[in-house]
Design a protein around this motif. Structure first.
Motif, PDB file in Angstrom:
ATOM      1  N   ILE A   2      14.571  26.966 -11.238  1.00 16.41           N
ATOM      2  CA  ILE A   2      13.941  28.283 -11.360  1.00 16.41           C
ATOM      3  C   ILE A   2      14.531  29.044 -12.553  1.00 16.41           C
ATOM      4  CG2 ILE A   2      13.358  30.390 -10.110  1.00 16.41           C
ATOM      5  CD1 ILE A   2      14.062  28.856  -7.510  1.00 16.41           C
ATOM      6  N   GLY A  32       7.476  32.390 -13.184  1.00 18.47           N
ATOM      7  CA  GLY A  32       7.439  33.655 -12.474  1.00 18.47           C
ATOM      8  C   GLY A  32       6.314  34.578 -12.896  1.00 18.47           C
ATOM      9  N   TRP A  43      11.197  37.001 -11.005  1.00 16.99           N
ATOM     10  CA  TRP A  43      11.035  36.725  -9.580  1.00 16.99           C
ATOM     11  C   TRP A  43      11.510  37.909  -8.747  1.00 16.99           C
ATOM     12  CZ3 TRP A  43       8.704  32.088  -9.288  1.00 16.99           C
ATOM     13  CH2 TRP A  43       8.905  31.188 -10.341  1.00 16.99           C
ATOM     14  N   PRO A  52       8.124  42.041 -10.226  1.00 14.97           N
ATOM     15  CA  PRO A  52       8.067  41.293  -8.963  1.00 14.97           C
ATOM     16  C   PRO A  52       8.867  41.950  -7.845  1.00 14.97           C
ATOM     17  CG  PRO A  52       8.335  39.771 -10.783  1.00 14.97           C
ATOM     18  CD  PRO A  52       8.478  41.162 -11.358  1.00 14.97           C
ATOM     19  N   ASP A  59       7.969  35.753  -3.452  1.00 11.80           N
ATOM     20  CA  ASP A  59       8.286  34.573  -4.249  1.00 11.80           C
ATOM     21  C   ASP A  59       8.966  33.482  -3.436  1.00 11.80           C
ATOM     22  OD1 ASP A  59       7.198  35.023  -6.793  1.00 11.80           O
ATOM     23  OD2 ASP A  59       8.779  36.442  -7.279  1.00 11.80           O
ATOM     24  N   MET A 108      17.325  33.800  -6.899  1.00 13.60           N
ATOM     25  CA  MET A 108      16.236  33.222  -6.112  1.00 13.60           C
ATOM     26  C   MET A 108      16.708  31.991  -5.354  1.00 13.60           C
ATOM     27  SD  MET A 108      13.076  34.237  -5.799  1.00 13.60           S
ATOM     28  CE  MET A 108      12.416  33.683  -4.224  1.00 13.60           C
TER      29      MET A 108
END
Length: 294
Positions: A2, A32, A43, A52, A59, A108
């Protein structure tokens, strides 16, 4: 794998390409959501970053169900319908997935690992390698119900973006901040400006800072470790060459990396601080070889 805030998926693919080949694995690198005002992809990892977070994008659900879940379903269907008839390979009943991410992607990755079975933590997640980002909320670690999980965290000792001591609003003065958010005090109608000690409003809702070392200790508790200690046997593996971590940076006369590990753990638990590194692992990460061995 990520990417960080302002990064792209291709960065993570390039970073982990050689490890994926060595481990006979596949890299899934999602992309993202855009924050138009800053032109950055990111994210919703609670503490970071951009639109976000503001818009509360799910997410975790996107990565679990819309990325990995979809891929695994396609893989199973591809095999079950005989489209793989050219090979006699037997498809495994389970597909182990290790999540990794940098910066916003590190936040994340850590969030994925801290999901309880009643939330969105999938059975295929067998380990996490967050780099340059981690979760601050102590309640996520102490709420109970989180299954033990192999964890190998990495952080830059000189990271000024996601500071190793944590990002929060505690003890921040007007001369030391780079971002702020404004709230209204319902009791007296006054407006209070909360200021983060880190850029991009990272940790803006945290009243106290959670250090990366504290996060490691909380992971050691989740993983049932009896204690934690310096990992004097840790090795740096640059360009497929093994070196003891005690090799020093000649300029600063300190170890390139200092690692800790949990002892007597249900699952392996490890933290490495790269003493002379900042927040610049978007394209290259010095611990790739170490993580590959792990």
């Amino acid at each position: 794998a990520i990417h960080g805030y302002g990064g792209i998926a291709l960065q993570e693919i390039k970073k982990w390409h050689d490890s994926a080949i060595f481990l006979n694995s596949i890299i899934l690198a999602p992309q993202g959501t855009l924050t138009p005002t800053e032109g950055k992809l990111g994210w919703n990892a609670i503490h970071c970053c951009g639109d976000p977070v503001v818009n509360e994008i799910d997410d975790v659900g996107f990565i679990v169900n819309g990325v990995v879940g979809v891929f695994l379903n396609v893989l199973r269907n591809h095999h079950d319908h005989g489209e793989d008839a050219s090979t006699s390979e037997v498809l495994p009943t389970s597909f182990p997935v290790i999540a990794t991410g940098f910066s916003n992607g590190g936040f994340m990755t850590s969030l994925l690992g801290l999901q309880s079975p009643q939330q969105n933590r999938p059975p295929w997640l067998v380990g996490i390698v967050p780099t340059g980002g981690y979760q601050y909320n102590v309640e996520l670690y102490t709420k109970g119900g989180t299954r033990p999980l192999p964890v190998m965290s990495h952080h830059g000792g000189r990271d000024s973006i996601v500071q190793p001591g944590g990002c929060c609003v505690a003890g921040v003065t007007s001369t030391s901040i780079t971002t702020a958010t404004t709230t209204e005090d319902n009791n007296n109608g006054n407006t209070t400006t909360m200021e983060s000690n880190c850029p991009f409003n990272i940790g803006i809702h945290q009243k106290t800072c959670t250090s990366v070392q504290s996060a490691f200790e909380m992971w050691s508790h989740i993983n049932g470790c009896a204690s934690t200690t310096n990992d004097v046997d840790a090795v740096v593996v640059p360009n497929n060459e093994r070196r003891k971590m005690k090799k020093v940076n000649k300029k600063d006369q300190e170890p390139i990396v200092t690692c800790w590990k949990g002892m007597g753990c249900i699952e392996p638990t490890k933290l490495c601080i790269w003493n002379n590194e900042g927040h610049s692992w978007g394209f290259q990460f010095p611990g790739v070889g170490m993580a590959q061995v792990w």
